[in-house]
Scaffold this active site. Structure first.
Site, PDB file in Angstrom:
ATOM      1  N   LYS A  36       0.844  -1.205   0.000  1.00 53.77           N
ATOM      2  CA  LYS A  36       0.000   0.000   0.000  1.00 53.77           C
ATOM      3  C   LYS A  36       0.875   1.250   0.000  1.00 53.77           C
ATOM      4  O   LYS A  36       0.593   2.225  -0.699  1.00 53.77           O
ATOM      5  CB  LYS A  36      -0.944  -0.024   1.218  1.00 53.77           C
ATOM      6  CG  LYS A  36      -2.037  -1.070   1.058  1.00 53.77           C
ATOM      7  CD  LYS A  36      -2.786  -1.409   2.336  1.00 53.77           C
ATOM      8  CE  LYS A  36      -3.733  -2.594   2.066  1.00 53.77           C
ATOM      9  NZ  LYS A  36      -4.371  -3.128   3.258  1.00 53.77           N
ATOM     10  N   GLN A  75      -5.425  -1.778   9.352  1.00 56.58           N
ATOM     11  CA  GLN A  75      -5.071  -3.088   8.795  1.00 56.58           C
ATOM     12  C   GLN A  75      -5.597  -4.196   9.721  1.00 56.58           C
ATOM     13  O   GLN A  75      -5.314  -4.204  10.923  1.00 56.58           O
ATOM     14  CB  GLN A  75      -3.537  -3.188   8.652  1.00 56.58           C
ATOM     15  CG  GLN A  75      -3.068  -4.469   7.998  1.00 56.58           C
ATOM     16  CD  GLN A  75      -3.512  -4.600   6.535  1.00 56.58           C
ATOM     17  OE1 GLN A  75      -3.426  -3.653   5.761  1.00 56.58           O
ATOM     18  NE2 GLN A  75      -4.002  -5.773   6.158  1.00 56.58           N
ATOM     19  N   ASP A  79     -11.663   1.919   3.362  1.00 54.11           N
ATOM     20  CA  ASP A  79     -11.807   0.468   3.262  1.00 54.11           C
ATOM     21  C   ASP A  79     -13.281   0.064   3.119  1.00 54.11           C
ATOM     22  O   ASP A  79     -13.587  -1.073   2.775  1.00 54.11           O
ATOM     23  CB  ASP A  79     -11.234  -0.194   4.529  1.00 54.11           C
ATOM     24  CG  ASP A  79     -10.050  -1.089   4.217  1.00 54.11           C
ATOM     25  OD1 ASP A  79      -9.833  -1.396   3.039  1.00 54.11           O
ATOM     26  OD2 ASP A  79      -9.362  -1.500   5.171  1.00 54.11           O
TER      27      ASP A  79
END
Ligand code: NDP
Length: 293
Positions: A50, A94, A117
């Site tokens: 990322k 994450q 997300d």
């Protein structure tokens, strides 16, 4: 039958090029903050991809690395700071978070307008309501891949194997929205589905997201069907220097020559996930700046 390979890299590259051009004209650099708590090796690898993606398109990015024994309060404090930081447009937590942390509470604390997300209930709720804002990255990437390779789903029977909130459930919802790359008749399968092969082999498109290495074989796939293999599984392979390799949830050898199209593992859906994360971050930035995404 020759099976067409649906590679993710060309689509990812096109998305990156488009974002890079937009960033070059932007007033400031869009910003992504990543929270990485604990020392899960796979998470570390995903986060470094990322970071690399952000560098490639010219985004500002910060990774907050927290120890495995970090407290819930510390995490929530950090999320609150990032929610208030005007240089940060997108926040990514994450997963999985270390044991003892209430994952739901942390995801709920993220400002829904920075939830790139797409896991905040406000964003998932909008998807259910048919008015999506931030769509989870892997499902969004699957639809983008189908669009790129001109494989519309309208009127098609689609089996989605897996019902996780990260992949199976949101991709099922996306496929049921109106539009050429929606309008599918979707069957969402899971571990309680009876005779999975009978269900999937009656479908024109099969999306495998069950997390079981090479679980779907020839019996699961109708001749000519489009197969999207989301799985990323590490299996032992003594022939490799690393002693392991990646395989999907579909048995590629069994399905090649039978399926009409297939996403390879690695190199199919995987590259799309990061591309869609960056695209969502651009969308968050564009909203703040009052631009059309
Ligand atoms: P989860 O483990 O969260 O969910 C798996 C789902 O599959 C569950 O709904 C489960 O059913 C169902 N399932 C498990 N076994 C079977 C079976 N034998 N038959 C039918 N259904 C079954 O996994 P994720 O959704 O997070 O991930 C799925 C796969 O996708 C993994 O391999 C993961 O690594 C990969 N992945 C890849 C990404 C990418 O960027 N390419 C991103 C995210 C994930 P039940 O609900 O009943 O337990």
């Amino acid at each position: 039958m020759e099976t067409r390979l649906l590679k993710g890299a060309p689509v990812r590259d096109a998305v990156f090029a488009e974002l890079k051009a937009k960033v070059a004209r932007a007033r400031r650099r869009p910003g992504l903050a990543v929270i990485l708590a604990g020392d899960d090796p796979a998470s570390g690898v995903y986060v470094s991809h990322k970071e690399k993606g952000c560098d490639e398109v010219g985004f500002h990015h910060v990774t907050h690395r927290l120890p495995a024994d970090t407290t819930q309060a510390a995490l929530l404090d950090l999320v609150a700071q990032l929610n208030d930081d005007p240089a940060i447009d997108g926040i990514l937590v994450q997963l999985p978070l270390p044991r003892g942390i209430d994952q739901e509470a942390v995801l709920l604390a993220v400002d829904p307008l920075k939830d790139v997300d797409g896991f905040h209930p406000a964003n998932l709720g909008r998807l259910v309501a048919g008015n999506p804002r931030f769509v989870p990255c892997t499902p969004k990437g699957i639809i983008r891949l189908l669009r790129h390779y001109d494989l519309p789903t309208a009127g098609r029977r689609v089996a989605v194997v897996g019902r996780s909130v990260i992949v199976g459930r949101p991709v099922s919802l996306l496929l049921s929205l109106k539009g050429a790359f929606g309008d599918a008749t979707v069957t969402m399968c899971h571990s309680a589905t009876r005779d999975l092969a009978a269900v999937t082999s009656a479908c024109d498109v099969v999306i495998a997201a069950l997390g079981v290495p090479r679980a779907l074989g020839a019996a699961h796939i109708a001749p000519g069907a489009v197969v999207v293999d989301v799985g990323i599984n590490r299996i032992a392979d003594p022939a490799r220097p690393t002693g392991e390799r990646l395989v999907g949830d579909v048995d590629e050898t069994a399905v090649r020559g039978r399926a009409g199209a297939l996403t390879p593992v690695p190199g199919g859906v995987g590259p799309m996930t990061i591309a869609m994360l960056l695209e969502n971050t651009w969308e968050a930035y564009a909203r703040v700046e009052g631009l059309n995404a």
